[in-house]
Design a protein around this motif. Structure first.
Motif, short mmCIF file in Angstrom:
data_model
loop_
_atom_site.label_atom_id
_atom_site.label_comp_id
_atom_site.label_asym_id
_atom_site.label_seq_id
_atom_site.Cartn_x
_atom_site.Cartn_y
_atom_site.Cartn_z
N LYS A 38 41.71 33.71 56.61
CA LYS A 38 40.90 33.31 55.46
C LYS A 38 40.33 34.53 54.74
O LYS A 38 40.28 34.58 53.52
N ARG A 39 39.90 35.51 55.53
CA ARG A 39 39.35 36.73 54.94
C ARG A 39 40.45 37.52 54.23
O ARG A 39 40.25 38.02 53.12
N PHE A 40 41.61 37.61 54.85
CA PHE A 40 42.72 38.34 54.22
C PHE A 40 43.16 37.66 52.93
O PHE A 40 43.53 38.33 51.96
N ALA A 41 43.11 36.33 52.92
CA ALA A 41 43.54 35.58 51.74
C ALA A 41 42.62 35.87 50.55
O ALA A 41 43.09 35.89 49.40
N LEU A 42 41.35 36.09 50.80
CA LEU A 42 40.42 36.40 49.71
C LEU A 42 40.78 37.74 49.06
O LEU A 42 40.76 37.88 47.84
N THR A 43 41.09 38.72 49.90
CA THR A 43 41.48 40.02 49.35
C THR A 43 42.80 39.91 48.60
O THR A 43 42.95 40.48 47.51
N GLU A 44 43.74 39.16 49.15
CA GLU A 44 45.02 38.97 48.47
C GLU A 44 44.81 38.30 47.11
O GLU A 44 45.44 38.67 46.12
N TRP A 45 43.92 37.33 47.07
CA TRP A 45 43.61 36.65 45.80
C TRP A 45 43.05 37.63 44.79
O TRP A 45 43.44 37.63 43.61
N ALA A 46 42.13 38.49 45.23
CA ALA A 46 41.52 39.46 44.32
C ALA A 46 42.55 40.45 43.79
O ALA A 46 42.54 40.81 42.60
N LEU A 47 43.46 40.89 44.64
CA LEU A 47 44.51 41.80 44.21
C LEU A 47 45.45 41.12 43.22
O LEU A 47 45.83 41.72 42.20
N LYS A 48 45.82 39.89 43.51
CA LYS A 48 46.72 39.16 42.61
C LYS A 48 46.06 38.94 41.27
O LYS A 48 46.70 39.09 40.21
N ARG A 49 44.79 38.57 41.26
CA ARG A 49 44.08 38.34 40.01
C ARG A 49 43.98 39.60 39.17
O ARG A 49 44.11 39.59 37.95
N THR A 50 43.78 40.73 39.86
CA THR A 50 43.60 42.00 39.14
C THR A 50 44.92 42.58 38.66
O THR A 50 45.03 43.03 37.51
N PHE A 51 45.92 42.58 39.53
CA PHE A 51 47.15 43.33 39.25
C PHE A 51 48.36 42.45 38.91
O PHE A 51 49.33 42.94 38.36
N GLY A 52 48.34 41.18 39.29
CA GLY A 52 49.42 40.29 38.93
C GLY A 52 50.20 39.73 40.11
O GLY A 52 50.71 38.62 40.04
N ALA A 53 50.31 40.48 41.20
CA ALA A 53 51.06 40.00 42.36
C ALA A 53 50.55 40.71 43.61
O ALA A 53 50.15 41.88 43.55
N ALA A 54 50.59 40.00 44.74
CA ALA A 54 50.12 40.59 46.00
C ALA A 54 50.74 39.85 47.17
O ALA A 54 51.01 38.66 47.09
N GLU A 55 50.98 40.58 48.24
CA GLU A 55 51.40 39.97 49.50
C GLU A 55 50.81 40.77 50.65
O GLU A 55 50.48 41.94 50.52
N SER A 56 50.67 40.09 51.79
CA SER A 56 50.06 40.72 52.96
C SER A 56 51.05 40.76 54.13
O SER A 56 51.87 39.86 54.29
#
Length: 216
Positions: free
Chosen positions: A146-164
């Motif tokens: 759940k914690r990792f998903a929040l960071t992934e969401w923030a990265l995706k929102r800022t930059f466009g795409a993210a994966e962990s």
């Protein structure tokens, strides 16, 4: 194409750094120019909540106004084409150094416009490699994802795409007998290190290749 990897571990040759290096190798194989940044080499603070990055008509609108050793890196990232972050997990989250860096990196691009849109000048691919001592079962029980998903969401929102990429049950010590670590089975740790960590490195290599190919 330039991919920058950010090592948020205090160890420059540890598990996280090894995986980041493999990811960069995967990106280089796709023709990318790569660079590794060691956060623990830099002297910097987290966000100081000055809000200069949000000031209407301000000279630092959309940029972090605080000047320290992180400033050149933030500008370098602005010119990058892909980003890869890496951190060991301390008490369920990334290291303090990584967290402070993410505050400084992400907050200036966040627009308080009701849509939480981004001021980053383009869309780029990003990835995050987490290394942790706990195994997969313990990770799920403690709800780390759940914690990792929040960071992934923030990265995706800022930059466009993210994966962990999650790497579990890592080998912490060269010789477990030298440390108070009776809660771990040293032989089991060594066996996993020999069998599974090479697979983790291959997954990191593949991640680097995907990042180098950008957003589909």
């Amino acid at each position: 194409m330039k991919l920058i990897a950010i090592n948020g571990s205090p160890r420059k040759n540890g598990n996280t750094a090894t995986l980041l290096a493999r990811a960069l190798a995967g990106a280089a194989a796709q023709g990318a120019e790569t660079e590794m940044i060691q956060l623990y080499d830099l002297n910097y603070k987290g966000c100081i909540s000055c809000f200069a990055c949000k000031l209407k008509n301000g000279k630092s609108y959309g940029c972090c106004a605080y000047q320290d050793e992180l400033t050149p890196l933030l500008e370098k990232i602005r010119q990058s084409d892909a980003l890869l972050f890496g951190s060991p997990v301390y008490f369920g989250a990334e290291t303090g150094a990584m967290r402070s860096f993410l505050e400084r990196l992400l907050f200036p691009y966040l627009v308080y416009d009701g849509f939480y849109s981004s001021l980053f000048p383009k869309q780029i691919a990003t990835g995050f490699i987490y290394t942790m001592n706990v195994d997969e079962q313990r990770m799920k029980e403690m709800e780390y994802e759940k914690r990792f998903a929040l960071t992934e969401w923030a990265l995706k929102r800022t930059f466009g795409a993210a994966e962990s990429l999650l790497v579990n049950d890592t080998h912490q010590f060269t010789d477990y007998a030298n440390y108070v670590a009776d809660g771990f089975d040293a032989a089991k740790k060594a066996k996993r290190r020999a069998k599974v960590f090479p697979q983790d490195c291959e997954r990191a290599y593949e991640l680097g290749g995907r990042l180098a190919n950008g957003i589909d």
